[in-house]
Enzyme design. Structure first.
Site, mmCIF file in Angstrom:
data_model
loop_
_atom_site.group_PDB
_atom_site.id
_atom_site.type_symbol
_atom_site.label_atom_id
_atom_site.label_comp_id
_atom_site.label_asym_id
_atom_site.label_seq_id
_atom_site.Cartn_x
_atom_site.Cartn_y
_atom_site.Cartn_z
ATOM 1 N N ASP A 155 0.864 -1.160 0.000
ATOM 2 C CA ASP A 155 0.000 0.000 0.000
ATOM 3 C C ASP A 155 0.915 1.228 0.000
ATOM 4 O OD1 ASP A 155 -2.382 1.652 0.530
ATOM 5 O OD2 ASP A 155 -1.524 1.872 2.532
ATOM 6 N N ASP A 186 -0.204 5.099 0.894
ATOM 7 C CA ASP A 186 -0.497 6.054 1.967
ATOM 8 C C ASP A 186 -0.447 5.398 3.341
ATOM 9 O OD1 ASP A 186 -0.959 8.052 0.078
ATOM 10 O OD2 ASP A 186 -3.133 7.753 0.077
#
Length: 199
Positions: free
Chosen positions: A12, A14
């Site tokens: 991922d 963020d």
């Protein structure tokens, strides 16, 4: 050398690899790469992107070290790196991948990554796209994310070994993930979330 190596490692963005979240930055057209010291924070090698208000997007935790290892380590020669994100700021995320540097040589996150799936929605869709594009089975993937819902969806729904990283990528989370992947490959248990709050 580790016996069981993931064929694909997905991260991922963020809150896992970088901070702040890309959707908190100003419009993509105002983002600009920076070299050297971040004008706002004074951080050397600020990770490459500054918005019009002086917010500096940078790698967090041990992300730079881990991405560098994936780029340089011989044991990772057959492993693909992928970025998966649910952000609505797709253009900004891709711009940041193009400019955030990982190594002193100027290697960017985009240079290291083989695939990116960046669009809103459940990450099960992101991983189905990755499997279709690469031909890699879900049980041969390892996933790191700072949101529990994403790791749960992907591990329970698809069987991807997933690591919940509430504090972003750390060396501890990395090692826990590699061990969990190896254990899953040895024992056949591939549908679990490693819930490690202290990663």
């Amino acid at each position: 050398m580790q016996e069981h190596i993931p064929l694909l490692i997905a991260f991922d963005l963020d809150g896992t690899l970088w901070y702040p979240e890309v959707d908190t930055l100003s419009d993509a057209h105002t983002l600009r790469p920076v070299d050297g010291v971040c004008e706002r924070t004074g951080i050397t090698r600020c990770m490459g992107v500054l918005d019009e208000y002086g917010s500096c997007l940078r790698l967090m935790g041990d992300s730079e070290e881990i991405l560098s290892e994936l780029m340089d380590g011989e044991m990772w020669d057959n492993t693909l790196v992928a970025y998966v994100s649910r952000t609505t700021e797709i253009e900004s995320a891709h711009l940041c991948l193009r400019h955030v540097t990982v190594a002193r040589s100027g290697t960017t996150m985009e240079d290291i990554g083989h695939h990116s799936e960046i669009f809103p929605g459940c990450k099960v869709h992101h991983f189905r796209n990755l499997s279709q594009a690469t031909g890699i089975a879900f049980e041969d993937m390892l996933f790191f994310d700072n949101e529990r819902r994403n790791t749960a969806d992907v591990s329970k729904g698809l069987g991807v070994t997933s690591v919940y990283t509430p504090y972003g990528m750390t060396r501890s989370a990395w090692e826990i993930g590699l061990r969990a992947f190896a254990e899953a490959k040895q024992g056949g248990e591939r549908r679990h979330v490693v819930d490690q709050r202290d990663c």
